[in-house]
Design an enzyme around this catalytic site. Structure first.
Site, PDB file in Angstrom:
ATOM      1  N   LYS A  20      -1.151  89.145 -18.663  1.00 28.44           N
ATOM      2  CA  LYS A  20      -2.410  88.545 -19.105  1.00 28.44           C
ATOM      3  C   LYS A  20      -3.452  89.640 -19.384  1.00 28.44           C
ATOM      4  O   LYS A  20      -3.248  90.810 -19.011  1.00 28.44           O
ATOM      5  CB  LYS A  20      -2.886  87.567 -18.023  1.00 28.44           C
ATOM      6  CG  LYS A  20      -1.933  86.358 -17.845  1.00 28.44           C
ATOM      7  CD  LYS A  20      -2.447  85.388 -16.789  1.00 28.44           C
ATOM      8  CE  LYS A  20      -1.606  84.124 -16.723  1.00 28.44           C
ATOM      9  NZ  LYS A  20      -2.136  83.150 -15.720  1.00 28.44           N
ATOM     10  N   TYR A  60      -0.705  76.197 -23.118  1.00 26.95           N
ATOM     11  CA  TYR A  60      -1.124  75.546 -21.867  1.00 26.95           C
ATOM     12  C   TYR A  60      -1.400  74.050 -22.044  1.00 26.95           C
ATOM     13  O   TYR A  60      -2.180  73.470 -21.293  1.00 26.95           O
ATOM     14  CB  TYR A  60      -2.354  76.254 -21.295  1.00 26.95           C
ATOM     15  CG  TYR A  60      -2.030  77.544 -20.579  1.00 26.95           C
ATOM     16  CD1 TYR A  60      -1.129  77.564 -19.499  1.00 26.95           C
ATOM     17  CD2 TYR A  60      -2.635  78.750 -20.942  1.00 26.95           C
ATOM     18  CE1 TYR A  60      -0.839  78.746 -18.823  1.00 26.95           C
ATOM     19  CE2 TYR A  60      -2.349  79.936 -20.269  1.00 26.95           C
ATOM     20  CZ  TYR A  60      -1.449  79.923 -19.206  1.00 26.95           C
ATOM     21  OH  TYR A  60      -1.166  81.086 -18.533  1.00 26.95           O
ATOM     22  N   ARG A  96       9.895  83.859 -11.586  1.00 26.73           N
ATOM     23  CA  ARG A  96       8.839  83.154 -10.835  1.00 26.73           C
ATOM     24  C   ARG A  96       8.702  83.745  -9.435  1.00 26.73           C
ATOM     25  O   ARG A  96       7.596  83.887  -8.923  1.00 26.73           O
ATOM     26  CB  ARG A  96       9.154  81.649 -10.743  1.00 26.73           C
ATOM     27  CG  ARG A  96       9.112  80.900 -12.057  1.00 26.73           C
ATOM     28  CD  ARG A  96       7.714  80.676 -12.586  1.00 26.73           C
ATOM     29  NE  ARG A  96       6.903  79.789 -11.771  1.00 26.73           N
ATOM     30  CZ  ARG A  96       5.716  79.308 -12.146  1.00 26.73           C
ATOM     31  NH1 ARG A  96       5.210  79.624 -13.342  1.00 26.73           N
ATOM     32  NH2 ARG A  96       5.020  78.530 -11.358  1.00 26.73           N
ATOM     33  N   THR A 102       0.882  80.666  -7.846  1.00 25.03           N
ATOM     34  CA  THR A 102      -0.245  80.599  -8.784  1.00 25.03           C
ATOM     35  C   THR A 102      -1.507  81.209  -8.169  1.00 25.03           C
ATOM     36  O   THR A 102      -2.224  81.975  -8.820  1.00 25.03           O
ATOM     37  CB  THR A 102      -0.517  79.125  -9.188  1.00 25.03           C
ATOM     38  OG1 THR A 102       0.700  78.569  -9.684  1.00 25.03           O
ATOM     39  CG2 THR A 102      -1.603  79.029 -10.235  1.00 25.03           C
ATOM     40  N   ARG A 113       1.566  89.004  -8.236  1.00 29.74           N
ATOM     41  CA  ARG A 113       0.277  88.404  -7.872  1.00 29.74           C
ATOM     42  C   ARG A 113      -0.116  88.764  -6.436  1.00 29.74           C
ATOM     43  O   ARG A 113      -1.299  88.880  -6.118  1.00 29.74           O
ATOM     44  CB  ARG A 113       0.326  86.892  -8.075  1.00 29.74           C
ATOM     45  CG  ARG A 113       0.320  86.513  -9.563  1.00 29.74           C
ATOM     46  CD  ARG A 113       0.669  85.055  -9.764  1.00 29.74           C
ATOM     47  NE  ARG A 113       0.511  84.633 -11.153  1.00 29.74           N
ATOM     48  CZ  ARG A 113       0.874  83.440 -11.593  1.00 29.74           C
ATOM     49  NH1 ARG A 113       1.419  82.560 -10.767  1.00 29.74           N
ATOM     50  NH2 ARG A 113       0.709  83.127 -12.871  1.00 29.74           N
ATOM     51  N   ASN A 123      -5.003  86.153 -12.583  1.00 31.13           N
ATOM     52  CA  ASN A 123      -3.777  86.384 -11.810  1.00 31.13           C
ATOM     53  C   ASN A 123      -2.684  87.146 -12.562  1.00 31.13           C
ATOM     54  O   ASN A 123      -1.496  87.016 -12.264  1.00 31.13           O
ATOM     55  CB  ASN A 123      -3.262  85.079 -11.189  1.00 31.13           C
ATOM     56  CG  ASN A 123      -2.908  84.031 -12.228  1.00 31.13           C
ATOM     57  OD1 ASN A 123      -3.055  84.264 -13.423  1.00 31.13           O
ATOM     58  ND2 ASN A 123      -2.437  82.886 -11.776  1.00 31.13           N
ATOM     59  N   HIS A 126       1.923  85.730 -16.541  1.00 31.62           N
ATOM     60  CA  HIS A 126       2.483  84.391 -16.768  1.00 31.62           C
ATOM     61  C   HIS A 126       4.004  84.476 -16.790  1.00 31.62           C
ATOM     62  O   HIS A 126       4.561  85.442 -17.296  1.00 31.62           O
ATOM     63  CB  HIS A 126       2.017  83.823 -18.118  1.00 31.62           C
ATOM     64  CG  HIS A 126       2.810  82.606 -18.516  1.00 31.62           C
ATOM     65  ND1 HIS A 126       2.522  81.345 -18.044  1.00 31.62           N
ATOM     66  CD2 HIS A 126       3.939  82.481 -19.282  1.00 31.62           C
ATOM     67  CE1 HIS A 126       3.417  80.492 -18.526  1.00 31.62           C
ATOM     68  NE2 HIS A 126       4.279  81.147 -19.284  1.00 31.62           N
ATOM     69  N   GLU A 137       8.194  77.972 -24.896  1.00 33.63           N
ATOM     70  CA  GLU A 137       7.237  79.079 -24.970  1.00 33.63           C
ATOM     71  C   GLU A 137       7.757  80.224 -25.848  1.00 33.63           C
ATOM     72  O   GLU A 137       7.001  80.816 -26.622  1.00 33.63           O
ATOM     73  CB  GLU A 137       6.920  79.573 -23.549  1.00 33.63           C
ATOM     74  CG  GLU A 137       6.142  78.523 -22.757  1.00 33.63           C
ATOM     75  CD  GLU A 137       6.010  78.836 -21.267  1.00 33.63           C
ATOM     76  OE1 GLU A 137       6.462  79.911 -20.819  1.00 33.63           O
ATOM     77  OE2 GLU A 137       5.438  77.985 -20.547  1.00 33.63           O
TER      78      GLU A 137
HETATM   79  P1  GDP Z   1       1.426  79.273 -13.070  1.00 35.55           P
HETATM   80  O1  GDP Z   1       2.596  78.601 -13.714  1.00 35.55           O
HETATM   81  O2  GDP Z   1       1.732  79.822 -11.701  1.00 35.55           O
HETATM   82  O3  GDP Z   1       0.777  80.323 -13.950  1.00 35.55           O
HETATM   83  O4  GDP Z   1       0.303  78.150 -12.792  1.00 35.55           O
HETATM   84  P2  GDP Z   1      -0.092  76.832 -13.619  1.00 35.55           P
HETATM   85  O5  GDP Z   1       0.861  76.566 -14.733  1.00 35.55           O
HETATM   86  O6  GDP Z   1      -0.317  75.745 -12.621  1.00 35.55           O
HETATM   87  O7  GDP Z   1      -1.528  77.219 -14.210  1.00 35.55           O
HETATM   88  C1  GDP Z   1      -1.624  78.077 -15.323  1.00 35.55           C
HETATM   89  C2  GDP Z   1      -2.696  79.097 -15.072  1.00 35.55           C
HETATM   90  O8  GDP Z   1      -3.945  78.429 -15.002  1.00 35.55           O
HETATM   91  C3  GDP Z   1      -2.591  79.851 -13.739  1.00 35.55           C
HETATM   92  O9  GDP Z   1      -1.736  80.968 -13.801  1.00 35.55           O
HETATM   93  C4  GDP Z   1      -4.033  80.246 -13.500  1.00 35.55           C
HETATM   94  O10 GDP Z   1      -4.381  81.430 -14.239  1.00 35.55           O
HETATM   95  C5  GDP Z   1      -4.786  79.080 -14.073  1.00 35.55           C
HETATM   96  N1  GDP Z   1      -5.137  78.111 -13.037  1.00 35.55           N
HETATM   97  C6  GDP Z   1      -4.337  77.196 -12.445  1.00 35.55           C
HETATM   98  N2  GDP Z   1      -4.991  76.458 -11.547  1.00 35.55           N
HETATM   99  C7  GDP Z   1      -6.270  76.906 -11.576  1.00 35.55           C
HETATM  100  C8  GDP Z   1      -7.463  76.536 -10.878  1.00 35.55           C
HETATM  101  O11 GDP Z   1      -7.468  75.636 -10.040  1.00 35.55           O
HETATM  102  N3  GDP Z   1      -8.599  77.247 -11.183  1.00 35.55           N
HETATM  103  C9  GDP Z   1      -8.597  78.253 -12.107  1.00 35.55           C
HETATM  104  N4  GDP Z   1      -9.745  78.914 -12.359  1.00 35.55           N
HETATM  105  N5  GDP Z   1      -7.494  78.626 -12.781  1.00 35.55           N
HETATM  106  C10 GDP Z   1      -6.350  77.966 -12.522  1.00 35.55           C
HETATM  107 MG    MG Z   2       2.705  77.293 -15.330  1.00 28.79          MG
END
Ligand code: GDP
Ligand code: MG
Length: 160
Positions: A20, A60, A96, A102, A113, A123, A126, A137
């Protein structure tokens, strides 16, 4: 669609990994690439690019109704990302694990992370969460001609 012409199973499983904008700015690209290489995965796609908001909104899409969606799209378009495709046995699940959770607070040391960041909104990396997500993707981020499938010279030392 890529999915039609390529078998995504076994040692040919693929995942989409992106460093990222914060990861690129903080110079973590080399170490992330290094850890995937060291593990034994094969790099089949790699590019530094400024992602458009349109692409990121599509990427997303599953989060479109979440309160952080717009902020997430802004964050991801705040600078260039390194988009990558890695290939190998169970690369989606292992990728992962290498990433951590996350929320960096819940990520163990030894994960990207866990080692590189503090908050969810920055974070660093991705990674696709399933083989189906990976297919979606990869076809979103890469043209088929940008993926370099080849015989890995060390495959016989990594697999049976
Ligand atoms: P990942 O698959 O672990 O990347 O997580 P997700 O698919 O649930 O969310 C996508 C991305 O959105 C995450 O990597 C974070 O950068 C962001 N994100 C997810 N949940 C939150 C949240 O509650 N607050 C904020 N600010 N960002 C979030
Ligand atoms: Mg995700």
């Amino acid at each position: 669609l890529l999915a039609g012409v390529f078998s995504w199973t076994g040692v040919n499983e693929r995942t989409f990994i992106a460093v990222k904008p914060d990861g690129v700015q903080r110079r973590r690209v080399g170490e992330i690439v290094q850890r995937f290489e060291k593990k034994g995965f094969k790099l089949v796609g790699f590019k530094l690019m400024q992602a458009s908001k349109e692409l990121l909104r599509e990427h997303y899409w599953e989060h479109r109704n979440r309160p952080f969606y717009n902020k997430l799209v802004s964050y991801m378009s705040s600078g260039p990302v390194v988009a990558m495709v890695w290939q190998g046995l169970d690369v989606v699940k292992t990728g992962r694990k290498m990433m951590g959770q996350t929320n960096p607070t819940n990520s163990l040391p030894g994960t990207f992370r866990g080692d590189f960041c503090v908050i969810m909104g920055k974070n660093v990396i991705h990674g696709s969460d399933s083989v189906e997500s990976a297919q979606r993707e990869i076809s979103l981020w890469f043209k088929e001609s940008e993926l370099c499938e080849r015989e890995g010279c060390s495959a016989k030392w990594i697999y049976e």
